[in-house]
Design an enzyme around this catalytic site. Structure first.
Site, PDB file in Angstrom:
ATOM      1  CD  GLU A 148      62.877  45.035 -79.658  1.00  0.00           C
ATOM      2  OE1 GLU A 148      64.118  45.154 -79.634  1.00  0.00           O
ATOM      3  OE2 GLU A 148      62.120  45.955 -79.983  1.00  0.00           O
ATOM      4  N   GLY A 206      78.477  26.510 -70.716  1.00  0.00           N
ATOM      5  CA  GLY A 206      77.328  26.639 -71.611  1.00  0.00           C
ATOM      6  C   GLY A 206      77.203  27.998 -72.266  1.00  0.00           C
ATOM      7  CE  LYS A 224      72.840  38.544 -81.955  1.00  0.00           C
ATOM      8  NZ  LYS A 224      73.397  38.199 -80.629  1.00  0.00           N
TER       9      LYS A 224
END
Length: 428
Positions: A148, A206, A224
């Site tokens: 997931e 970041g 993805k």
């Protein structure tokens, strides 16, 4: 009757207590104690009681694998440096792989599955490359390979595709799948800043790595959408076969045209059914401000799914980060505990899907062209059958939104114009 009732209730309680006593804890091991791995341990400790309740059994963290030592960290009590310690411990039923990359993660995961241990992972590279094979091994051994967290971080999308949307034929999946690029494009849009300036700021905050190539060139989003495409069509979609374009060529001037056209510029990973196949792509696109994805800003992610019966649905949330990703991993652990000895069916065959050649995909294009005299405008308008656009404060050039045409038709026409500055696909 009252006495008999009390006896019956006491008997039931005795049976329930015996069942509870017979329940064994489920031992798990975490591979990797980096950002996500430490997040998994934190989630397990923070929500231990409610997680155990949802799983129906106690989840016990028996091992954490890492090459490093962590002096003063409580994880030292369960830290090991040799993977074989975990692999050869039959008491470990679930392995959590959060190392990243393909090697040695692939061999570690494959060996765990062959040993009869379920695996939960957040590793998009691993899933995109070997997902179908690992699912087959899990099915053969009546265990589970769950992933997931590999797409969308904390956004639930794999489980809905696999379990909740099974009545539909998926005709489109499109998404903002990378928080770094979405942050950069949002900042450029709202503040009119150039790409390099915003990238540097994202690195300082970041949000972007020192080497941001995987994000800004679209490679992260590509892996993805390959996973989502594979699940949508039920066959292996190799990320190497997906046309991928990043955001490094997007400029602050493009956003001036976008404002004039009332559209947003987003890096979109998409997979759409075309005939009997799927066309997959990762590229910046101009999308209408009415589109659900247009309002997804900053580091947030969203995935838009269109079914032939259900219509449109969208999944929105934190697409990355330590705790959101760790939360998705732990939800898979709970699912694996609840399905011990039972394989959760996932339709994803190792047979390779035939993707539609990108050259045959029809879309519209926004182009910027040098020059602004009547002859230049007339030539572009005639060639592309397009709508001319001029942006406030932009001189020495003009824009054009073309008529719908295939990628090949556009490429052939564009080859005849030396003055084309740039192109963005247009879905406004």
């Amino acid at each position: 009757p009252k006495k008999n009732f009390r006896l019956l209730m006491n008997l039931r309680r005795t049976r329930q207590n015996k069942i509870i006593r017979r329940k064994k804890m489920v031992n798990i091991a975490v591979l990797g104690y980096g950002t996500v791995g430490s997040g998994v341990v934190e989630v397990l400790r923070t929500n231990q009681e409610s997680i155990n309740k949802r799983a129906g059994q106690e989840i016990n963290l028996k091992y954490v694998l890492d090459l490093r030592d962590f002096p003063g960290d409580p994880v030292e009590k369960v830290l090991v440096h040799d993977y074989d310690t975990i692999l050869n411990d039959d008491d470990v039923k679930i392995v959590v792989e959060v190392m990243g990359g393909v090697n040695p993660a692939y061999q570690f995961v494959k060996n765990a599955l062959l040993k009869g241990k379920s695996v939960c992972t957040s590793n998009k590279e691993l899933v995109a490359k070997h997902g179908a094979e690992l699912l087959e091994i899990a099915k053969a051994n009546k265990i589970n390979f769950l992933f997931e967290a590999s797409v969308g971080g904390g956004i639930p999308i794999i489980r809905p595709l696999n379990q909740s949307l099974t009545a539909d034929e998926i005709v489109e999946i499109s998404g903002i799948l990378n928080g770094t690029t979405n942050y950069i494009l949002t900042k450029m849009s709202k503040e009119g800043l150039p790409f390099d300036t915003v990238l540097k700021e994202a690195q300082e905050l970041g949000y972007a790595e020192r080497n941001p190539e995987a994000d800004v060139e679209g490679y992260d989003a590509c892996r993805k959408i390959a996973i989502l495409s594979s699940l949508a069509c039920g066959h292996q979609v190799d990320f190497e076969d997906i046309y991928t374009e990043g955001i490094t060529k997007i400029t602050d001037v493009d956003f001036k045209y976008a404002s004039k056209l009332d559209v947003s510029i987003k890096l979109i990973g998409s997979s759409r059914k075309v005939g009997n196949g799927f066309a997959a792509m990762v590229a910046p696109k101009m999308i209408s401000n009415d589109h659900p994805l247009a309002g997804v800003n900053g580091v947030m992610n969203a995935i838009f799914v269109k079914g032939n019966v259900l219509g449109d649905v969208m999944f929105y949330g934190a697409g990355a980060g330590k705790l959101p990703t760790a939360s998705a991993v732990v939800s898979d652990v709970v699912d694996a505990v609840k399905h011990m000895g039972t394989n959760i069916m996932t339709i994803w065959s190792t047979h390779k899907a035939d993707l539609v050649d990108i050259k045959n995909v029809v879309t519209r294009f926004f182009i910027r062209v040098k020059g602004d005299d009547d002859a230049d405008v007339a030539a572009v308008k005639a060639a592309f059958n397009g709508e001319i656009v001029r942006a406030d404060g932009v001189t020495g050039e003009f824009g054009c939104v073309t008529a719908p045409m295939t990628e090949k038709e556009y490429a052939d026409k564009a080859a005849g114009f030396d003055g084309i500055i740039s192109m963005i696909r247009y879905e406004g």
